[in-house]
Design an enzyme around this catalytic site. Structure first.
Site, short mmCIF file in Angstrom:
data_model
loop_
_atom_site.label_atom_id
_atom_site.label_comp_id
_atom_site.label_asym_id
_atom_site.label_seq_id
_atom_site.Cartn_x
_atom_site.Cartn_y
_atom_site.Cartn_z
N ARG A 61 0.84 -1.22 0.00
CA ARG A 61 0.00 0.00 0.00
C ARG A 61 0.86 1.26 0.00
O ARG A 61 0.50 2.28 -0.56
CB ARG A 61 -0.97 -0.01 1.19
CG ARG A 61 -1.71 1.31 1.42
CD ARG A 61 -3.03 1.16 2.17
NE ARG A 61 -2.95 0.30 3.33
CZ ARG A 61 -2.37 0.62 4.49
NH1 ARG A 61 -1.82 1.81 4.67
NH2 ARG A 61 -2.34 -0.24 5.49
N ASP A 95 -8.64 18.91 -14.54
CA ASP A 95 -8.97 17.59 -15.05
C ASP A 95 -8.65 17.62 -16.54
O ASP A 95 -9.37 18.22 -17.34
CB ASP A 95 -10.45 17.28 -14.80
CG ASP A 95 -10.80 15.84 -15.16
OD1 ASP A 95 -10.09 15.24 -15.99
OD2 ASP A 95 -11.79 15.31 -14.61
N TYR A 120 -17.25 16.73 -15.55
CA TYR A 120 -17.61 15.33 -15.33
C TYR A 120 -18.62 15.27 -14.19
O TYR A 120 -18.33 15.73 -13.08
CB TYR A 120 -16.34 14.53 -15.01
CG TYR A 120 -16.62 13.06 -14.83
CD1 TYR A 120 -17.03 12.29 -15.90
CD2 TYR A 120 -16.49 12.47 -13.59
CE1 TYR A 120 -17.30 10.95 -15.73
CE2 TYR A 120 -16.76 11.11 -13.42
CZ TYR A 120 -17.17 10.36 -14.50
OH TYR A 120 -17.45 9.03 -14.33
N LYS A 159 -9.06 6.28 -19.21
CA LYS A 159 -9.45 6.75 -20.54
C LYS A 159 -8.25 6.67 -21.50
O LYS A 159 -7.80 5.59 -21.80
CB LYS A 159 -10.03 8.15 -20.43
CG LYS A 159 -11.07 8.31 -19.28
CD LYS A 159 -12.30 7.47 -19.45
CE LYS A 159 -13.20 7.42 -18.22
NZ LYS A 159 -13.54 8.68 -17.59
C1 LIG Z 1 -14.10 9.16 -16.44
C2 LIG Z 1 -13.76 10.50 -15.95
C3 LIG Z 1 -13.53 10.74 -14.58
C4 LIG Z 1 -13.70 9.65 -13.54
O1 LIG Z 1 -12.72 8.68 -13.64
P1 LIG Z 1 -12.91 7.11 -13.26
O2 LIG Z 1 -11.60 6.52 -13.64
O3 LIG Z 1 -14.08 6.61 -14.03
O4 LIG Z 1 -13.17 7.06 -11.78
C5 LIG Z 1 -13.20 12.02 -14.21
N1 LIG Z 1 -13.08 13.03 -15.10
C6 LIG Z 1 -13.30 12.83 -16.42
C7 LIG Z 1 -13.17 13.99 -17.36
C8 LIG Z 1 -13.64 11.57 -16.88
O5 LIG Z 1 -13.87 11.39 -18.20
#
Ligand SMILES: *Cc1c(COP(=O)(O)O)cnc(C)c1O
Length: 378
Positions: free
Chosen positions: A51, A175, A103, A200
């Site tokens: 961890r 983000d 998001y 992603k």
């Molecule tokens: C998918 C996404 C998230 C969340 O991420 P997870 O890996 O699904 O928890 C946050 N911000 C954006 C822009 C996303 O496309």
């Protein structure tokens, strides 16, 4: 390896070393949860317990930091776990400013979880910096930026908003999941932290969940985040780290090819009579086009569009695709189409006739043919 800032080369080599015992080019996956201690009680090899740190996570974190031009990356088991860790590092009474288009689960986590713990979220349209200036107070501790935003592809002035936040002593986080480090480098524009859902584009093959925070400077905030990561334990598994690092090797090539496809798909949709509006910053009539051109090196492979006639017609389009897959998520090899409002739920601000496309690696002409066929059903 000699130091490089070239992203194509970094993506292949960052965080990767030849395994010294066997000479293996591909790093082994270290599943061990615990590591041997020296006779004198030291841990000279640097690893104690899974961890806290493990070899695969260290490699991934090194690669992410290098790609974003940061000093360190802190990884998590999902993008939402990364966001949670960041909010956990704040204190009751602190205010967080969020963009009006982001998001949707970032808004939800503040409303559903963190409001009860004393954080206050304030939502503004950040494409107007004047509105942000009115909302910043001495209680603002974090300004959440998302550019391009989900699902309306709004572009915000990262440099200007980072300066404004600094003026009241607030941290900025961007983000940058949709842009990836290949198209946008928020740290170089003065943003303090970059957050990614590595699920992603970074991992890129629809097969692993992950998240990361990348810091521009080794500050107390960075040290605190390491502590939050180790103590709260929302960390990725060694295999998840290994898969993500494997995906990163082809990130620049994938993002370039997907962007080329998206430019063609956006132009096709823009001229289609059944399409009311296309949200893609690469189009000259997009309100954020010039700003995007100034802070991004390419316009990316995400786009949204409004189907003429409303929600029912939009669902006819999603029902009519063959090659394109009806699914949520984004940034992988396959092209995905999604009716966003119905996924986001009843209080979603997203237009009911909006469809979001994550353009993949298929041939652009085949994608256009599929969309043309689906739109002819409207
Ligand atoms: C998918 C996404 C998230 C969340 O991420 P997870 O890996 O699904 O928890 C946050 N911000 C954006 C822009 C996303 O496309």
């Amino acid at each position: 390896m000699t130091k490089t800032t070239d992203l194509d080369t970094l993506a292949v080599h960052a965080g990767q070393e030849i395994e010294p015992i066997t000479g293996a080019l591909t790093s082994p996956i270290h599943l061990s949860t615990t590591f041997e201690r020296d006779p004198d009680g030291e841990y000279s090899r640097g690893f104690v317990y899974i961890r806290n740190e493990n070899p695969n996570r260290n490699s991934l974190e090194a690669a992410l930091a290098e790609l974003e031009g940061g000093v360190g990356a802190v990884t998590f088991g999902s993008g939402m776990a990364a966001a949670t860790a960041l909010l956990l590092s704040l204190s009751p009474g602190d205010e967080v400013i969020l963009p009006d288009d982001s998001y949707f689960q970032i808004r939800a986590i503040l409303d559903e979880i963190f409001t009860g713990w004393g954080l206050k979220g304030r939502i503004v349209d950040m494409s107007d910096p004047g509105r942000v200036a009115e909302t910043l107070t001495e209680k603002t501790k974090l300004v959440w930026l998302e550019s391009p935003s989900n699902p309306l592809l709004k572009i915000v002035d990262l440099k200007r908003l980072a300066e404004m936040a600094k003026g009241v002593g607030a941290l900025t986080v961007c983000d940058s999941t949709w842009a990836t480090p290949i198209l946008q480098q928020p740290l170089s524009l003065g943003v303090d932290i970059v957050v990614h859902s590595t699920t992603k584009y970074l991992a890129g093959h629809h097969d692993v969940l992950g998240g990361a925070l990348i810091y521009g400077e080794k500050t107390e905030d960075y040290d605190r985040m390491r502590l939050v990561q180790k103590l709260t334990g929302g960390v990725p598994s060694p295999f998840d780290c290994w898969l993500t690092l494997r995906g990163i090797q082809t990130l620049p090539t994938r993002v370039r090819a997907q962007t080329e496809n998206a430019v063609k798909v956006a132009a096709f949709l823009h001229d289609h009579p059944q399409v009311e509006e296309v949200y893609y910053p690469g189009l000259a009539d997009h309100p954020g086009h010039e700003l995007a051109a100034s802070q991004m090196s390419g316009m990316g492979a995400m786009l949204s569009f409004l189907v003429r006639g409303g929600e029912e017609q939009a669902f006819k389009v999603t029902a009519g695709v063959g090659l394109i897959t009806r699914a949520t998520s984004l940034g992988g090899t396959h092209t995905l189409i999604e009716h966003r409002a119905s996924l986001e739920g009843d209080d979603s601000p997203t237009p009911k006739n909006l469809l979001r496309l994550s353009v993949g690696l298929e041939k652009a002409e085949a994608l256009i043919e599929d969309l043309d066929k689906a739109l002819s059903k409207v």
